[in-house]
Motif scaffolding. Structure first.
Motif, PDB file in Angstrom:
ATOM      1  N   TYR A 181      -6.481  91.864 -80.697  1.00  0.00           N
ATOM      2  CA  TYR A 181      -5.166  91.944 -81.333  1.00  0.00           C
ATOM      3  C   TYR A 181      -4.428  93.218 -80.949  1.00  0.00           C
ATOM      4  N   PHE A 182      -5.143  94.341 -80.901  1.00  0.00           N
ATOM      5  CA  PHE A 182      -4.492  95.618 -80.617  1.00  0.00           C
ATOM      6  C   PHE A 182      -4.607  96.026 -79.150  1.00  0.00           C
ATOM      7  N   VAL A 211     -10.147  93.044 -83.627  1.00  0.00           N
ATOM      8  CA  VAL A 211      -9.401  94.295 -83.485  1.00  0.00           C
ATOM      9  C   VAL A 211      -9.146  94.593 -82.014  1.00  0.00           C
ATOM     10  N   PHE A 213      -1.067  90.780 -88.839  1.00  0.00           N
ATOM     11  CA  PHE A 213      -0.811  91.349 -87.518  1.00  0.00           C
ATOM     12  C   PHE A 213       0.625  91.145 -87.020  1.00  0.00           C
ATOM     13  N   ILE A 224       2.887  93.579 -88.872  1.00  0.00           N
ATOM     14  CA  ILE A 224       2.688  94.964 -88.439  1.00  0.00           C
ATOM     15  C   ILE A 224       3.253  95.166 -87.038  1.00  0.00           C
ATOM     16  N   ALA A 225       3.042  94.180 -86.172  1.00  0.00           N
ATOM     17  CA  ALA A 225       3.549  94.288 -84.801  1.00  0.00           C
ATOM     18  C   ALA A 225       5.067  94.380 -84.781  1.00  0.00           C
ATOM     19  N   VAL A 274      -6.107  89.447 -91.256  1.00  0.00           N
ATOM     20  CA  VAL A 274      -5.724  89.981 -89.946  1.00  0.00           C
ATOM     21  C   VAL A 274      -4.690  89.080 -89.279  1.00  0.00           C
ATOM     22  N   GLY A 285      -1.822  99.816 -87.231  1.00  0.00           N
ATOM     23  CA  GLY A 285      -2.940  98.882 -87.268  1.00  0.00           C
ATOM     24  C   GLY A 285      -4.173  99.431 -87.962  1.00  0.00           C
ATOM     25  N   LEU A 308       1.319 100.632 -81.909  1.00  0.00           N
ATOM     26  CA  LEU A 308       0.773  99.547 -82.718  1.00  0.00           C
ATOM     27  C   LEU A 308      -0.440  99.995 -83.529  1.00  0.00           C
ATOM     28  N   VAL A 309      -1.330 100.774 -82.904  1.00  0.00           N
ATOM     29  CA  VAL A 309      -2.544 101.223 -83.578  1.00  0.00           C
ATOM     30  C   VAL A 309      -2.222 102.200 -84.710  1.00  0.00           C
TER      31      VAL A 309
END
Length: 451
Positions: free
Chosen positions: A416-417, A413, A123, A126-127, A119, A141, A137-138
């Motif tokens: 972060y999100f 989760v 992260f 992915i961000a 993660v 994610g 983002l999700v």
């Protein structure tokens, strides 16, 4: 019945120590093992012998796998190999198939990283992709988390499946092969498909949060990162080596060739052993992500030392789970459970999944739930009628169910999100439960063919 009551009280004690009293998980496992050992009537002078035996047998074989896996992942991430892989995959698949690119990228990078580390590493990548592609983002994610959860629960060299495979006498390569067979449809259903559905019932989770995205990773210039091919090979080398042994055994065990060449047989068995595979892979990564890029021993050693610190507590927790397992076995719980289900129509695979699922919901730790379930189900495996490779996956599937307030992954989760508790429950908790159910379904299907 008294011993089962002791087990129930032990699980409640473990839950209270971890969740209510906020006790360190390893310490809580040792305290619970001691209390349960006393309750089960193990002599005072034998309880810590059981605990020491459980710890030794569990982590003795796994220290190299865990430690070297963390080192390999750190070297790839710090050299920019992870960044190169993600960037290339995004360029290859384009915005339309961005989620598929994320699935493949996360698998390649995450196969040798543990849950929390995956993660942390993935992260920022992915961000940055979400920000550049102008998608929520999700949206990226959830597919990322689906892969991380599947690799964590199903696939060696991750802690729980590797430890349970050793405990149950399973073939690690076959566990990996079957895990990938089950994992592919699972991540497609629980990643991209689930994301489309979740977007309709919890739209607030999919609002643009690009203003809070901060890339905490090192900044990389693409031309200065390792080539795509060598980055892929470095990440996947443990899988390649372990799968080589499995494929070799399948070819000869199925009689395609009349006899095994003894020297080749020894070599393949040597390099396909998880500890050997991780050793070779680490040495290769030190060259490909280090010396070949003019990164010298001092910096490589610093990265290795940092990575080992990050998994030290995880190794202790795995050992603590092994201690609890051994106390239950020495206290006779395993035989009681075995006798309870003699003549039962309930599938042992379903039983393994159910025990792990209940423990995961109660305790929050997938690793602890899986190891405890493995110890309880061990007497059923010794009967010889159950495929131990599928039992590893059944237990692994149960161990990832319903991540909620007592699980570190839930809070990772959420934070972060940037989700609310309600949003996290309606996305991540449901997604993890769906992964567990898909995993169980896959195990039961494979059992029809590989019983």
């Amino acid at each position: 019945m008294f011993k089962l009551l002791v087990l129930l009280l032990g699980v409640i004690l473990l839950l209270l120590l971890i969740s209510y009293f906020k006790q360190n998980t390893f310490v809580a496992l040792i305290i619970t093992s001691l209390a349960v050992g006393l309750g089960l009537g193990i002599p005072l002078d034998k309880i810590f012998s059981s605990i020491e035996k459980g710890i030794g047998e569990t982590i003795g074989e796994l220290t190299i796998v865990f430690g070297f896996g963390a080192m390999l992942g750190s070297l790839v991430a710090n050299a920019g190999g992870a960044y190169r892989i993600s960037h290339t995959m995004i360029q290859l698949f384009g915005k339309k198939y961005l989620q598929i690119a994320v699935l493949i990228t996360t698998f390649i990078i995450g196969i040798s990283l543990f849950f929390e580390v995956s993660v942390v590493v993935m992260f920022p990548i992915i961000a940055a992709i979400a920000l550049e592609a102008e998608v929520p983002l999700v949206y990226l994610g959830l597919p990322m988390m689906a892969v991380i959860s599947v690799t964590h629960g199903f696939l060696p060299p991750h802690p729980a499946p590797t430890a349970i495979a050793n405990m149950l006498g399973a073939n690690v390569g076959k566990v990996l092969l079957y895990g990938i067979m089950i994992g592919i449809p699972t991540v497609l259903i629980c990643g991209p498909l689930f994301t489309k559905i979740a977007k309709h019932w919890i739209p607030s989770a999919f609002q643009d949060k690009s203003d809070i995205i901060v890339n905490t990773n090192k900044k990389f210039q693409l031309e200065k990162t390792p080539p795509f091919g060598i980055s892929i090979v470095t990440c996947l080398m443990p899988v390649i080596l372990m799968m080589t042994k499995t494929i070799y055994q399948l070819i000869f065990n199925n009689g395609i060739f009349p006899s095994k060449p003894i020297l080749l047989d020894s070599i393949i068995n040597f390099i396909g052993n998880p500890a050997t595979a991780m050793t070779i892979s680490l040495l290769f990564s030190m060259y490909s992500m280090g010396y070949a890029r003019n990164i010298f021993s001092k910096e490589i050693n610093q990265q290795i030392e940092t990575s080992v610190k990050s998994i030290a507590m995880l190794l202790l927790i795995v050992g603590g789970g092994g201690a609890f397992k051994q106390v239950l076995i020495d206290g006779g719980i395993g035989n009681i459970i075995k006798n309870l289900f003699i003549g039962s129509n309930l599938s042992p695979l379903l039983l393994g999944w159910l025990i792990a699922a209940i423990l995961k919901i109660a305790l929050g730790s997938a690793t602890v739930a899986a190891l405890t379930a493995g110890g309880l189900i061990l007497p059923l495996i010794k009967g010889g009628s159950i495929n131990p490779n599928l039992m590893v996956l059944a237990i692994g599937s149960g161990s990832v169910i319903a991540s909620h307030f007592n699980a570190s992954g839930f809070w990772m989760v959420k934070e972060y999100f940037r989700l609310t508790i309600k949003e996290t429950l309606l996305t991540w908790t449901i997604q993890d439960t769906l992964i567990s159910l898909c995993g169980l379904s896959g195990v039961l299907v494979l059992n029809l063919f590989f019983h």
